[in-house]
Design a protein around this motif. Structure first.
Motif, mmCIF file in Angstrom:
data_model
loop_
_atom_site.group_PDB
_atom_site.id
_atom_site.type_symbol
_atom_site.label_atom_id
_atom_site.label_comp_id
_atom_site.label_asym_id
_atom_site.label_seq_id
_atom_site.Cartn_x
_atom_site.Cartn_y
_atom_site.Cartn_z
ATOM 1 N N ASP A 1 0.935 -1.192 -0.047
ATOM 2 C CA ASP A 1 0.081 -0.040 0.109
ATOM 3 C C ASP A 1 0.859 1.146 0.120
ATOM 4 O O ASP A 1 2.208 1.235 0.309
ATOM 5 C CB ASP A 1 -0.792 -0.201 1.310
ATOM 6 N N LEU A 2 0.571 2.535 -0.437
ATOM 7 C CA LEU A 2 1.413 3.780 -0.523
ATOM 8 C C LEU A 2 1.069 4.479 0.499
ATOM 9 O O LEU A 2 1.883 4.713 1.428
ATOM 10 C CB LEU A 2 0.995 4.299 -1.659
ATOM 11 N N ASP A 3 -0.094 5.043 0.783
ATOM 12 C CA ASP A 3 -0.466 6.264 1.742
ATOM 13 C C ASP A 3 -0.239 5.407 3.365
ATOM 14 O O ASP A 3 -0.914 4.708 3.564
ATOM 15 C CB ASP A 3 -1.633 6.674 1.655
ATOM 16 N N ASN A 4 0.489 6.116 4.227
ATOM 17 C CA ASN A 4 0.456 5.809 5.461
ATOM 18 C C ASN A 4 1.368 4.648 5.788
ATOM 19 O O ASN A 4 1.036 3.760 6.769
ATOM 20 C CB ASN A 4 -0.762 6.157 6.230
ATOM 21 N N THR A 5 2.004 3.863 4.604
ATOM 22 C CA THR A 5 2.327 2.763 4.621
ATOM 23 C C THR A 5 4.029 2.906 4.263
ATOM 24 O O THR A 5 4.799 3.038 4.678
ATOM 25 C CB THR A 5 1.819 1.599 3.790
ATOM 26 N N LEU A 6 4.325 3.057 2.858
ATOM 27 C CA LEU A 6 5.469 3.706 2.322
ATOM 28 C C LEU A 6 5.679 5.118 2.716
ATOM 29 O O LEU A 6 6.875 5.522 2.668
ATOM 30 C CB LEU A 6 5.531 3.179 0.838
ATOM 31 N N LEU A 7 4.713 5.756 2.537
ATOM 32 C CA LEU A 7 4.665 7.212 3.027
ATOM 33 C C LEU A 7 4.314 7.588 4.451
ATOM 34 O O LEU A 7 3.284 7.043 4.862
ATOM 35 C CB LEU A 7 3.992 8.110 2.077
ATOM 36 N N GLY A 8 4.869 8.511 5.124
ATOM 37 C CA GLY A 8 4.359 8.888 6.264
ATOM 38 C C GLY A 8 3.330 9.814 6.204
ATOM 39 O O GLY A 8 3.348 10.863 6.997
ATOM 40 N N GLY A 9 2.253 9.750 5.461
ATOM 41 C CA GLY A 9 1.145 10.563 5.216
ATOM 42 C C GLY A 9 0.352 10.147 4.009
ATOM 43 O O GLY A 9 0.669 9.024 3.517
ATOM 44 N N ASP A 10 -0.556 10.630 3.750
ATOM 45 C CA ASP A 10 -1.749 10.339 2.758
ATOM 46 C C ASP A 10 -1.678 11.290 1.502
ATOM 47 O O ASP A 10 -1.730 12.500 1.500
ATOM 48 C CB ASP A 10 -3.115 10.104 3.338
ATOM 49 N N SER A 11 -1.003 10.778 0.371
ATOM 50 C CA SER A 11 -0.725 11.482 -0.779
ATOM 51 C C SER A 11 -2.035 12.141 -1.345
ATOM 52 O O SER A 11 -1.968 13.341 -2.051
ATOM 53 C CB SER A 11 -0.089 10.829 -1.917
ATOM 54 N N ASP A 12 -3.274 11.344 -1.332
ATOM 55 C CA ASP A 12 -4.456 11.708 -1.783
ATOM 56 C C ASP A 12 -5.135 13.120 -0.963
ATOM 57 O O ASP A 12 -5.267 14.146 -1.607
ATOM 58 C CB ASP A 12 -5.580 10.860 -1.615
ATOM 59 N N HIS A 13 -4.840 13.016 0.386
ATOM 60 C CA HIS A 13 -5.340 14.226 1.014
ATOM 61 C C HIS A 13 -4.395 15.267 1.022
ATOM 62 O O HIS A 13 -4.589 16.622 0.731
ATOM 63 C CB HIS A 13 -5.392 13.685 2.639
ATOM 64 N N LEU A 14 -3.038 15.122 0.780
ATOM 65 C CA LEU A 14 -2.094 16.081 0.639
ATOM 66 C C LEU A 14 -2.066 16.661 -0.613
ATOM 67 O O LEU A 14 -1.838 17.926 -0.653
ATOM 68 C CB LEU A 14 -0.571 15.385 0.980
ATOM 69 N N TRP A 15 -2.520 16.107 -1.630
ATOM 70 C CA TRP A 15 -2.813 16.831 -3.089
ATOM 71 C C TRP A 15 -4.027 17.910 -2.899
ATOM 72 O O TRP A 15 -4.016 18.690 -3.341
ATOM 73 C CB TRP A 15 -3.100 15.743 -3.901
ATOM 74 N N GLY A 16 -4.897 17.337 -2.126
ATOM 75 C CA GLY A 16 -6.051 18.323 -1.928
ATOM 76 C C GLY A 16 -5.511 19.608 -0.961
ATOM 77 O O GLY A 16 -6.090 20.803 -1.347
ATOM 78 N N GLU A 17 -4.674 19.258 -0.031
ATOM 79 C CA GLU A 17 -4.234 20.398 0.635
ATOM 80 C C GLU A 17 -3.397 21.348 -0.089
ATOM 81 O O GLU A 17 -3.237 22.617 -0.093
ATOM 82 C CB GLU A 17 -3.224 19.961 1.900
ATOM 83 N N PHE A 18 -2.624 20.599 -1.132
ATOM 84 C CA PHE A 18 -1.658 21.487 -1.897
ATOM 85 C C PHE A 18 -2.448 22.358 -2.886
ATOM 86 O O PHE A 18 -1.892 23.550 -3.077
ATOM 87 C CB PHE A 18 -0.814 20.518 -2.891
#
Length: 217
Positions: A7-24
């Motif tokens: 899995d990617l978000d909160n697994t390989l990444l220390g955060g959620d890329s989908d939610h972070l894109w929204g914040e960006f």
């Protein structure tokens, strides 16, 4: 050759890329900041609680892609990678990927987050095989709609089954690393399910079933 699925978000990444894109895109004022942030946060909380309606969410989050050219989106994504993603690419995750690569395993990322967001992240981790929620395109532009089966919950199993059939692969001696109770359908199928920095529901299930619990933080 074993299949090592991440899995990617909160697994390989220390955060959620989908939610972070929204914040960006809120920070860059690509969308209406107040309205978009409120809905983005609400959908994220639904996901964490295991009650996300994936189709309603996709209608929301893919619409901004349809409003801009591919060239502009690529430029924004490069900035997003530098500012939001590279700082949360976990060193321990890179080491885990290296361990499986050195063992000769086939590496795959499987994620509910859409391919526009995740394809560059998979490349940055050096993983060529990505199963993600697909974004529809027409005449070189995103339409704001998804296509194919969303790579979410049971959809991950369906998409993986198809990929294995097309690539003569199996789940013999397979691994799957995930943080989320949403991934229970796939975790329950592999030989080596690993709960990575899991949410409370997944941690309880993993401990009750004797699954490995791992932290990459």
């Amino acid at each position: 050759m074993a299949l090592a699925i991440f899995d990617l978000d909160n697994t390989l990444l220390g955060g959620d890329s989908d939610h972070l894109w929204g914040e960006f895109i809120v920070e860059q004022r690509i969308v209406d900041p107040a309205v978009y942030k409120e809905r983005n946060d609400a959908f994220f909380n639904d996901y964490l609680a295991g009650r996300l309606d994936i189709q309603i969410y996709l209608s929301f989050c893919l619409q901004p892609l349809a409003e801009h050219s591919a060239e502009q989106l690529v430029a924004w994504h490069a900035q997003f990678m530098r500012e939001k993603i590279e700082p949360i690419m976990l060193p321990a995750a890179r080491e885990l990927i290296r361990k499986h690569r050195d063992a000769g395993d086939t590496l795959m990322i499987i994620t509910a987050t859409n391919r526009f967001i995740t394809a560059p992240i998979a490349r940055a981790f050096g993983i060529d095989i990505l199963l993600a929620t697909e974004c529809e395109k027409a005449d070189g532009r995103y339409t704001g709609h998804s296509t194919d089966i969303p790579c979410f919950r049971d959809g991950k199993v369906t998409r993986l089954d198809r990929w294995m059939l097309e690539n003569s692969q199996s789940l013999d001696d397979s691994w799957f690393y995930s943080d989320s109770i949403n991934d229970l359908p796939l975790l329950s199928l592999v030989d080596h399910p690993v709960a990575v920095d899991p949410d409370d529901k997944l941690r309880a299930h993993a401990e009750a079933n004797g699954w490995q619990v791992l932290s990459l933080r």
